[in-house]
Design a protein around this motif. Structure first.
Motif, short mmCIF file in Angstrom:
data_model
loop_
_atom_site.label_atom_id
_atom_site.label_comp_id
_atom_site.label_asym_id
_atom_site.label_seq_id
_atom_site.Cartn_x
_atom_site.Cartn_y
_atom_site.Cartn_z
N UNK A 177 1.01 -6.98 -5.93
CA UNK A 177 1.93 -7.11 -4.80
C UNK A 177 2.31 -5.77 -4.19
N UNK A 178 2.05 -4.69 -4.97
CA UNK A 178 2.39 -3.37 -4.47
C UNK A 178 3.89 -3.11 -4.61
N UNK A 179 4.46 -2.29 -3.76
CA UNK A 179 3.79 -1.71 -2.61
C UNK A 179 2.80 -0.60 -2.99
N UNK A 180 1.75 -0.51 -2.16
CA UNK A 180 0.77 0.55 -2.29
C UNK A 180 1.05 1.57 -1.20
N UNK A 181 1.27 2.79 -1.60
CA UNK A 181 1.60 3.83 -0.64
C UNK A 181 0.50 4.88 -0.65
N UNK A 182 -0.05 5.18 0.52
CA UNK A 182 -1.08 6.20 0.62
C UNK A 182 -0.74 7.12 1.79
N UNK A 183 -1.20 8.37 1.72
CA UNK A 183 -0.96 9.28 2.85
C UNK A 183 -1.95 9.00 3.97
N UNK A 184 -1.53 9.34 5.14
CA UNK A 184 -2.39 9.20 6.32
C UNK A 184 -3.70 9.94 6.10
N UNK A 195 -10.63 3.08 5.16
CA UNK A 195 -10.86 4.52 5.25
C UNK A 195 -9.99 5.12 6.34
N UNK A 196 -9.69 6.44 6.19
CA UNK A 196 -8.90 7.14 7.20
C UNK A 196 -7.66 6.31 7.56
N UNK A 197 -6.89 5.96 6.56
CA UNK A 197 -5.72 5.10 6.77
C UNK A 197 -4.77 5.70 7.81
N UNK A 198 -4.22 4.82 8.63
CA UNK A 198 -3.29 5.21 9.67
C UNK A 198 -1.95 4.52 9.44
N UNK A 199 -0.86 5.11 9.92
CA UNK A 199 0.44 4.43 9.80
C UNK A 199 0.42 3.02 10.37
N UNK A 200 -0.41 2.80 11.39
CA UNK A 200 -0.51 1.45 11.98
C UNK A 200 -1.18 0.44 11.05
N UNK A 201 -1.77 0.91 9.96
CA UNK A 201 -2.35 0.00 8.96
C UNK A 201 -1.29 -0.55 8.01
N UNK A 202 -0.08 -0.01 8.09
CA UNK A 202 1.00 -0.47 7.22
C UNK A 202 1.31 -1.93 7.50
N UNK A 215 1.35 3.32 4.79
CA UNK A 215 0.65 4.57 5.06
C UNK A 215 1.66 5.54 5.64
N UNK A 216 1.92 6.62 4.92
CA UNK A 216 2.95 7.55 5.38
C UNK A 216 2.30 8.79 6.00
N UNK A 217 2.91 9.27 7.07
CA UNK A 217 2.35 10.44 7.79
C UNK A 217 2.30 11.68 6.92
#
Lengths: 115, 111
Positions: free
Chosen positions: A8-15, A77-84, A113-115
């Motif tokens: 369930x996460x949350x899964x947090x990854x950097x941009x 790939x190349x995760x963006x904040x808009x993928x959150x 996805x955090x900046x």
């Protein structure tokens, strides 16, 4: 009872990083697998489908299926904040059938996805 | 994909009342599917609606509680009957055009 399990996460990854989302399913006869994205307050939207073992790529998204292990994953790939969003794994209930309307959904993984 | 419109988009209802949700699709489809998403939960299939025949309900859902109509190939309704707070959910109409696509959902709050 057919089951679909997700962390369930949350899964947090950097941009810019790769986000990896995982899903397991209980019905060995399942043939069709889907990933939906759901933004808060919105309905789910289909982002990927996969029917055969191996990888399927579409832009920044790659779905991976391993029927022997009953495992399906989604890489962003190349995760963006808009993928959150919440990412829902779904499996066709009608194993071997051609109608994709009856799906069993996992509980979803929240991705941030955090900046 | 199809364009799927649902009405109402949201409503606040009193316990014991019933509410009918409408779903309109911009193309003819054989089957329409109704899902429920309870707060913080994933989606659960309620029933499959076929034109010209009774809806097929999933385990745990019954026609008396969730009557469904399917008068033609582009329209369906789902009624949530004798509502209780446990019925507070998003109700989603969906169709298969290649793969499964969802309407925008109807968010019901039962007080």
């Amino acid at each position: 009872q057919k089951e679909v399990e997700q962390n369930s996460g949350p899964l947090s990854v950097p941009e810019g990083a790769i986000a990896s989302l995982n899903c397991t399913y209980s019905d060995r006869g399942s043939q069709s697998f889907f990933w939906y994205r759901q933004y808060s307050g919105k309905s789910p939207e289909l982002i990927m489908s996969i029917y055969s073992n191996g990888d399927k790529e579409d832009g920044r998204f790659t779905a991976q299926l391993n029927k022997a292990s009953q495992y399906v994953s989604l890489l962003i790939r190349d995760s963006q904040p808009s993928d959150s969003a919440t990412y829902l794994c779904a499996v066709n209930q009608d194993a071997g059938g051609t109608s994709y309307g009856k799906l069993t959904f996992g509980q979803g993984t929240i991705l941030t996805v955090h900046p | 994909s199809a364009v799927i419109s649902q009405k109402p988009s949201r409503d606040i209802c009193q316990r014991g009342t019933s509410l009918t949700i409408q779903c309109q699709v911009d193309s003819q489809v054989t089957m329409m599917f109704w899902y429920r998403q309870q707060p913080g939960q994933s989606l659960t299939l309620i029933a499959t609606a076929n034109q010209g025949s009774e809806a097929t309900y999933e385990s745990g859902f019954v026609i008396d509680k969730f009557p469904i109509s399917r008068p033609n190939l582009t329209f369906s309704t789902l009624t949530v009957s004798n509502m209780s707070p446990e019925d507070s959910s998003i109700y989603l109409c969906s169709v298969v055009t290649g793969e499964l696509f969802f309407g925008e959902g109807s968010r019901l709050t039962v007080l």
